[in-house]
Design a protein around this motif. Structure first.
Motif, mmCIF file in Angstrom:
data_model
loop_
_atom_site.group_PDB
_atom_site.id
_atom_site.type_symbol
_atom_site.label_atom_id
_atom_site.label_comp_id
_atom_site.label_asym_id
_atom_site.label_seq_id
_atom_site.Cartn_x
_atom_site.Cartn_y
_atom_site.Cartn_z
ATOM 1 N N CYS A 29 51.499 26.124 54.005
ATOM 2 C CA CYS A 29 52.483 26.505 55.033
ATOM 3 C C CYS A 29 53.801 26.924 54.388
ATOM 4 O O CYS A 29 54.417 27.906 54.799
ATOM 5 N N GLY A 89 55.915 31.243 53.711
ATOM 6 C CA GLY A 89 57.276 31.664 54.037
ATOM 7 C C GLY A 89 57.587 33.051 53.520
ATOM 8 O O GLY A 89 58.270 33.817 54.169
ATOM 9 N N ASP A 118 56.751 29.629 63.286
ATOM 10 C CA ASP A 118 56.059 29.842 62.021
ATOM 11 C C ASP A 118 57.041 29.713 60.857
ATOM 12 O O ASP A 118 56.773 29.057 59.844
ATOM 13 N N ARG A 119 58.194 30.325 61.002
ATOM 14 C CA ARG A 119 59.222 30.244 59.958
ATOM 15 C C ARG A 119 59.764 28.814 59.833
ATOM 16 O O ARG A 119 60.033 28.333 58.732
ATOM 17 N N SER A 175 57.217 26.692 57.977
ATOM 18 C CA SER A 175 57.257 27.038 56.562
ATOM 19 C C SER A 175 58.449 26.370 55.877
ATOM 20 O O SER A 175 58.310 25.739 54.820
ATOM 21 N N SER A 225 58.937 38.517 56.665
ATOM 22 C CA SER A 225 58.748 37.576 57.759
ATOM 23 C C SER A 225 59.141 38.147 59.118
ATOM 24 O O SER A 225 59.195 37.419 60.092
#
Length: 138
Positions: free
Chosen positions: A48, A52, A65-66, A69, A58
Motif C-alpha cells: 500500500c 503511493g 487511496d492516497r 498509502s 497519483s
C-alpha cells in the motif's frame, strides 16, 4: 451465502476487503479503508505504501487511496524507528479508531490526524507523565 459471509469476514480481518471494490475504489466506505490500515499484514502495508508513487502519478487515485498509502508508510516508518511491531501499532492506534467508526463517518484528513496523534503520544517519554503520588493524610 454462508461461504460469502465467511469469505468477507476473512477478507476484513486480513485487511483485504478493499479488493471487493477494486473496480470502483471511490465507492468503498470509509470503514473499509480503515480496516486495511488496522488489519493488513506488514507485507500488504508495504505494498500500500509503495502504491503511493510520485505526486504526478497519483492524479487518478481517490483521496482514500492516497491516505492509505501515506498512513501505511507512516506506520512502517514508526515501527522501524521505534522497534515496535507494526501489528502492535495497528492494535493500539488504528483499531481503536476503527471501533469508533460506527458512531460517525470519518474523513481522510481526520484519520490522518488521529493516527499521527496516536503515534506521537506513544513517543512521549514516561518521565513526562509523573507517576501519581499518594495523598498525604492530615
Amino acid at each position: 451465502m454462508q461461504d460469502d459471509v465467511l469469505g468477507e469476514c476473512t477478507q476484513f480481518l486480513e485487511g483485504q476487503l478493499l479488493e471487493s471494490f477494486r473496480d470502483n475504489l471511490e465507492s468503498a466506505p470509509d470503514w473499509v479503508w480503515v480496516s486495511v490500515l488496522a488489519h493488513a499484514s506488514e507485507e500488504l502495508l508495504v505494498s500500500c505504501a509503495a502504491a503511493g508513487g510520485t505526486p504526478g502519478g497519483s492524479s487518478n487515485r481517490c483521496v482514500w487511496d492516497r491516505t492509505l498509502s501515506f498512513l501505511s508508510q507512516v506506520l512502517l516508518d514508526h515501527a522501524e524507528r521505534t522497534g515496535e511491531p507494526v501489528s502492535l501499532l495497528q492494535h493500539d492506534v488504528v483499531v481503536p479508531i476503527e471501533l469508533q467508526l460506527g458512531a460517525r463517518p470519518l474523513a481522510p484528513p481526520t484519520l490522518v490526524r488521529l493516527v499521527l496523534t496516536g503515534l506521537q503520544e506513544r513517543e512521549v517519554p514516561s518521565s513526562d507523565h509523573p507517576a501519581p503520588t499518594p495523598e498525604k493524610r492530615a
